[in-house]
Motif scaffolding. Structure first.
Motif, mmCIF file in Angstrom:
data_model
loop_
_atom_site.group_PDB
_atom_site.id
_atom_site.type_symbol
_atom_site.label_atom_id
_atom_site.label_comp_id
_atom_site.label_asym_id
_atom_site.label_seq_id
_atom_site.Cartn_x
_atom_site.Cartn_y
_atom_site.Cartn_z
ATOM 1 N N MET A 1 0.457 -0.869 -0.236
ATOM 2 C CA MET A 1 0.008 0.157 -0.345
ATOM 3 C C MET A 1 1.216 0.563 0.138
ATOM 4 O O MET A 1 1.647 1.579 0.966
ATOM 5 N N ALA A 2 0.595 2.223 -0.841
ATOM 6 C CA ALA A 2 1.545 3.018 -0.836
ATOM 7 C C ALA A 2 1.182 3.933 -0.117
ATOM 8 O O ALA A 2 0.133 4.543 0.626
ATOM 9 N N LYS A 3 2.406 4.950 0.429
ATOM 10 C CA LYS A 3 1.520 5.867 1.772
ATOM 11 C C LYS A 3 1.333 7.197 0.717
ATOM 12 O O LYS A 3 1.712 7.556 0.052
ATOM 13 N N THR A 4 0.350 8.372 1.992
ATOM 14 C CA THR A 4 0.187 8.741 1.616
ATOM 15 C C THR A 4 0.848 10.272 1.606
ATOM 16 O O THR A 4 1.658 9.901 2.856
ATOM 17 N N THR A 5 0.935 11.065 1.393
ATOM 18 C CA THR A 5 1.487 11.858 1.870
ATOM 19 C C THR A 5 0.676 13.785 2.161
ATOM 20 O O THR A 5 -0.374 13.792 1.608
ATOM 21 N N LYS A 6 1.217 14.296 2.475
ATOM 22 C CA LYS A 6 0.892 16.159 2.796
ATOM 23 C C LYS A 6 1.369 17.054 2.249
ATOM 24 O O LYS A 6 2.805 16.096 3.228
ATOM 25 N N ASN A 7 1.421 17.748 1.789
ATOM 26 C CA ASN A 7 2.387 19.098 1.116
ATOM 27 C C ASN A 7 2.075 20.501 2.341
ATOM 28 O O ASN A 7 0.875 20.278 2.889
ATOM 29 N N PHE A 8 2.793 21.449 2.288
ATOM 30 C CA PHE A 8 2.975 22.290 3.673
ATOM 31 C C PHE A 8 4.047 23.246 3.735
ATOM 32 O O PHE A 8 4.891 23.002 3.175
ATOM 33 N N ILE A 9 3.591 24.353 3.802
ATOM 34 C CA ILE A 9 4.917 25.401 3.696
ATOM 35 C C ILE A 9 5.641 25.086 4.418
ATOM 36 O O ILE A 9 5.197 25.370 5.643
ATOM 37 N N LEU A 10 7.035 25.318 4.403
ATOM 38 C CA LEU A 10 7.781 25.846 5.514
ATOM 39 C C LEU A 10 8.593 26.553 5.029
ATOM 40 O O LEU A 10 9.500 27.372 4.613
ATOM 41 N N ARG A 11 8.913 27.909 6.089
ATOM 42 C CA ARG A 11 10.016 28.919 5.813
ATOM 43 C C ARG A 11 10.578 28.423 6.633
ATOM 44 O O ARG A 11 10.908 27.594 7.973
ATOM 45 N N VAL A 12 12.783 28.656 6.169
ATOM 46 C CA VAL A 12 12.981 27.828 6.902
ATOM 47 C C VAL A 12 14.139 30.032 6.715
ATOM 48 O O VAL A 12 14.437 29.912 5.288
ATOM 49 N N ASP A 13 15.340 30.307 7.213
ATOM 50 C CA ASP A 13 16.121 31.094 6.867
ATOM 51 C C ASP A 13 16.818 30.294 6.494
ATOM 52 O O ASP A 13 17.612 29.139 5.766
ATOM 53 N N ALA A 14 17.588 31.421 5.076
ATOM 54 C CA ALA A 14 18.791 30.951 4.161
ATOM 55 C C ALA A 14 19.372 30.622 5.059
ATOM 56 O O ALA A 14 19.971 29.234 4.284
ATOM 57 N N GLU A 15 20.260 30.463 5.800
ATOM 58 C CA GLU A 15 21.705 29.522 6.601
ATOM 59 C C GLU A 15 21.177 28.010 6.265
ATOM 60 O O GLU A 15 22.200 27.972 5.902
ATOM 61 N N THR A 16 20.253 28.555 7.088
ATOM 62 C CA THR A 16 20.288 26.889 7.210
ATOM 63 C C THR A 16 19.436 26.528 6.215
ATOM 64 O O THR A 16 20.110 24.712 6.355
ATOM 65 N N MET A 17 18.417 26.945 5.227
ATOM 66 C CA MET A 17 18.385 26.366 3.916
ATOM 67 C C MET A 17 19.798 25.765 3.687
ATOM 68 O O MET A 17 19.700 24.512 2.969
ATOM 69 N N ASP A 18 20.359 26.444 3.602
ATOM 70 C CA ASP A 18 21.939 26.258 2.359
ATOM 71 C C ASP A 18 22.666 24.837 3.189
ATOM 72 O O ASP A 18 23.026 24.218 2.899
ATOM 73 N N ALA A 19 22.727 24.977 4.511
ATOM 74 C CA ALA A 19 23.015 23.724 5.153
ATOM 75 C C ALA A 19 22.708 22.306 4.818
ATOM 76 O O ALA A 19 23.308 21.465 4.746
ATOM 77 N N ASN B 1 13.858 18.129 -0.425
ATOM 78 C CA ASN B 1 12.706 17.237 0.458
ATOM 79 C C ASN B 1 13.329 16.227 1.237
ATOM 80 O O ASN B 1 12.701 15.966 2.114
ATOM 81 N N GLY B 2 13.670 14.748 0.306
ATOM 82 C CA GLY B 2 14.038 13.980 1.271
ATOM 83 C C GLY B 2 14.972 13.890 1.985
ATOM 84 O O GLY B 2 15.097 13.134 2.696
ATOM 85 N N GLN B 3 16.181 14.927 2.176
ATOM 86 C CA GLN B 3 16.456 14.951 3.867
ATOM 87 C C GLN B 3 16.033 15.218 4.281
ATOM 88 O O GLN B 3 15.810 16.147 5.809
ATOM 89 N N LEU B 4 15.055 16.602 4.339
ATOM 90 C CA LEU B 4 14.224 16.824 5.285
ATOM 91 C C LEU B 4 12.891 16.163 5.852
ATOM 92 O O LEU B 4 13.389 15.598 6.650
ATOM 93 N N GLN B 5 12.776 15.304 5.132
ATOM 94 C CA GLN B 5 12.339 14.314 5.757
ATOM 95 C C GLN B 5 12.940 13.442 6.123
ATOM 96 O O GLN B 5 12.451 12.925 7.406
ATOM 97 N N TRP B 6 14.074 12.937 6.245
ATOM 98 C CA TRP B 6 14.599 11.805 6.656
ATOM 99 C C TRP B 6 15.494 12.413 8.340
ATOM 100 O O TRP B 6 14.659 12.067 9.099
ATOM 101 N N ILE B 7 14.947 13.698 7.891
ATOM 102 C CA ILE B 7 15.449 14.546 9.538
ATOM 103 C C ILE B 7 14.460 14.383 10.616
ATOM 104 O O ILE B 7 14.619 14.152 11.212
#
Length: 66
Positions: A1-19, A32-38
């Motif tokens: 069975m496939a997993k369902t996903t939900k979308n949402f907006i995430l605001r991250v400062d530029a320095e954190t996003m670069d990292a 996106n995969g990295q954020l899901q893993w974290i």
């Protein structure tokens, strides 16, 4: 069975996003995969993930009906 996903907006400062983007590239994942893993790792370590349902062994009644 496939997993369902939900979308949402995430605001991250530029320095954190670069990292996060660099970390994702280092591990050959999408950002996106990295954020899901974290998030999954944090939930696992905090024991906040729902327990996986194990298939139950058939009961005597279920065996008789087969």
């Amino acid at each position: 069975m496939a997993k369902t996903t939900k979308n949402f907006i995430l605001r991250v400062d530029a320095e954190t996003m670069d990292a996060i983007e660099k970390w994702a590239a280092d591990e050959f994942r999408s950002t996106n995969g990295q954020l899901q893993w974290i998030i999954t790792e944090a939930l696992r370590k905090a024991r906040r993930l729902p327990k996986k349902k194990r298939p139950s062994a058939p009961t005597d009644n279920e065996e008789e009906q087969s």
